[in-house]
Scaffold this motif. Structure first.
Motif, PDB file in Angstrom:
ATOM      1  N   ILE A 104      40.386  23.364  19.669  1.00  0.00           N
ATOM      2  CA  ILE A 104      41.276  24.053  18.718  1.00  0.00           C
ATOM      3  C   ILE A 104      41.052  25.563  18.796  1.00  0.00           C
ATOM      4  O   ILE A 104      41.998  26.352  18.851  1.00  0.00           O
ATOM      5  CB  ILE A 104      41.033  23.522  17.286  1.00  0.00           C
ATOM      6  CG1 ILE A 104      41.430  22.040  17.210  1.00  0.00           C
ATOM      7  CG2 ILE A 104      41.802  24.347  16.253  1.00  0.00           C
ATOM      8  CD1 ILE A 104      41.012  21.337  15.928  1.00  0.00           C
ATOM      9  N   THR A 130      43.024  13.393  16.672  1.00  0.00           N
ATOM     10  CA  THR A 130      42.706  14.558  15.839  1.00  0.00           C
ATOM     11  C   THR A 130      43.364  15.818  16.400  1.00  0.00           C
ATOM     12  O   THR A 130      43.925  16.620  15.649  1.00  0.00           O
ATOM     13  CB  THR A 130      41.182  14.751  15.731  1.00  0.00           C
ATOM     14  OG1 THR A 130      40.610  13.563  15.195  1.00  0.00           O
ATOM     15  CG2 THR A 130      40.829  15.924  14.842  1.00  0.00           C
ATOM     16  N   GLU A 134      45.914  18.233  14.488  1.00  0.00           N
ATOM     17  CA  GLU A 134      45.569  19.631  14.197  1.00  0.00           C
ATOM     18  C   GLU A 134      46.450  20.613  14.968  1.00  0.00           C
ATOM     19  O   GLU A 134      46.600  21.764  14.558  1.00  0.00           O
ATOM     20  CB  GLU A 134      44.096  19.885  14.527  1.00  0.00           C
ATOM     21  CG  GLU A 134      43.118  19.092  13.642  1.00  0.00           C
ATOM     22  CD  GLU A 134      43.146  19.538  12.178  1.00  0.00           C
ATOM     23  OE1 GLU A 134      43.116  20.749  11.931  1.00  0.00           O
ATOM     24  OE2 GLU A 134      43.209  18.650  11.297  1.00  0.00           O
TER      25      GLU A 134
END
Ligand code: GLN
Length: 282
Positions: A104, A130, A134
């Motif tokens: 990220i 995930t 995100e």
């Protein structure tokens, strides 16, 4: 009828007598699950219904037998998202949240708003799902070979409403790598335990699939194979992001450098152990 607090004491004592660490925590999780109450001891004198008592006792027995708590509950949290787990799939570890954070951070720092990402050895899908949650504009592929793990991966993508492209295949095969190209990020938490470590697994880890754990004699087989193979699927300026075991950072860094990766950076997990690496393909 037995009260909540009475039954709680009995179960905790049974787990303690069986040498289960964190007996109180495990008992609490079992109670929360069977009673559907986040704070089961707020009403300690409440009677436990017979069916819930039977479920609690059955789960306590399974835990005493060495089955991981996460398999017994059937669901575990990772990065705040729920993941179904059970025999045949590796349980998501908090250490791996560091790996997700790295991806990220790299995307944000480099202004990559719609990254093309491949998660290799995806298992439960905790990393791929995930990342899709995100980074909603990301195009995320999850590669997994195990017939036991794949149903969990599919279920977890659906459970979290994450549109992840699930690829059934061997991450070590050129034909699999050839299916994905122009990637911004290759991310993987491959099996990395050494042959020696595989002989001395904690009881609970011994119930997890060895296919997700065993990384060959020195634990580094996957890093040696994946790095050159998947380099071809990365665009130039793309990143490779690995998790690895305690003490493996020098060797993993060397493998990346030998394969021409640059800007090799390590991160520690929440326990302070050097656990992940990121490196760029020029
Ligand atoms: N972190 C796991 C363990 O310590 C290993 C997972 C893996 O090999 N990728 O049991």
């Amino acid at each position: 009828m037995v009260s909540r607090s009475e039954l709680f004491r009995e179960c905790q004592a049974a787990l303690e007598n069986a040498g289960i660490p964190d007996a109180r925590f495990d008992t609490l999780c079992i109670f929360q699950d069977c009673l559907g109450d986040r704070n089961p001891l707020f009403s300690p004198l409440e009677a436990v219904p017979a069916d819930a008592e039977a479920m609690i006792n059955a789960m306590t027995e399974r835990r005493i037998s060495g089955e991981p708590l996460q398999y017994i509950l059937g669901q575990w949290e990772f990065y705040g998202y729920p993941f179904r787990v059970g025999a045949g799939v590796l349980i998501p570890r908090p250490d791996t949240e560091t790996l997700v954070d790295n991806v990220i951070r790299l995307c944000r720092a480099n202004g990559i708003t719609s990254p093309k990402i491949a998660d290799l050895c995806a298992g439960s899908g905790c990393i791929a799902v995930t990342l899709k949650k995100e980074l909603p504009l990301a195009e995320v592929s999850a590669v997994e070979l195990s017939q036991e793990a794949l149903p969990y991966l599919r279920q977890n993508a659906a459970l979290n409403e994450a549109a992840v492209d699930i690829i059934e295949g061997d991450v070590l095969a050129e034909t699999t790598a050839a299916r994905l190209c122009g990637l911004d990020i290759v991310v993987s938490n491959p099996p990395y335990l050494t042959a020696e470590e595989m002989k001395e697994l904690q009881t609970e880890v011994g119930r997890e699939p060895s296919m997700a754990l065993a990384g060959g004699d020195d634990g580094l087989d996957f890093y040696r194979a994946l790095t050159p193979l998947w380099k071809g699927s990365l665009k130039s300026g793309g990143y490779i992001c690995f998790e690895f075991g305690m003490g493996q950072h020098d060797e993993v860094g060397k493998i990346l450098a030998e394969n021409g990766f640059e800007n090799i950076q390590f991160t520690r997990d929440l326990g302070g152990i050097v656990r992940t690496v990121t490196a760029v393909k020029r």
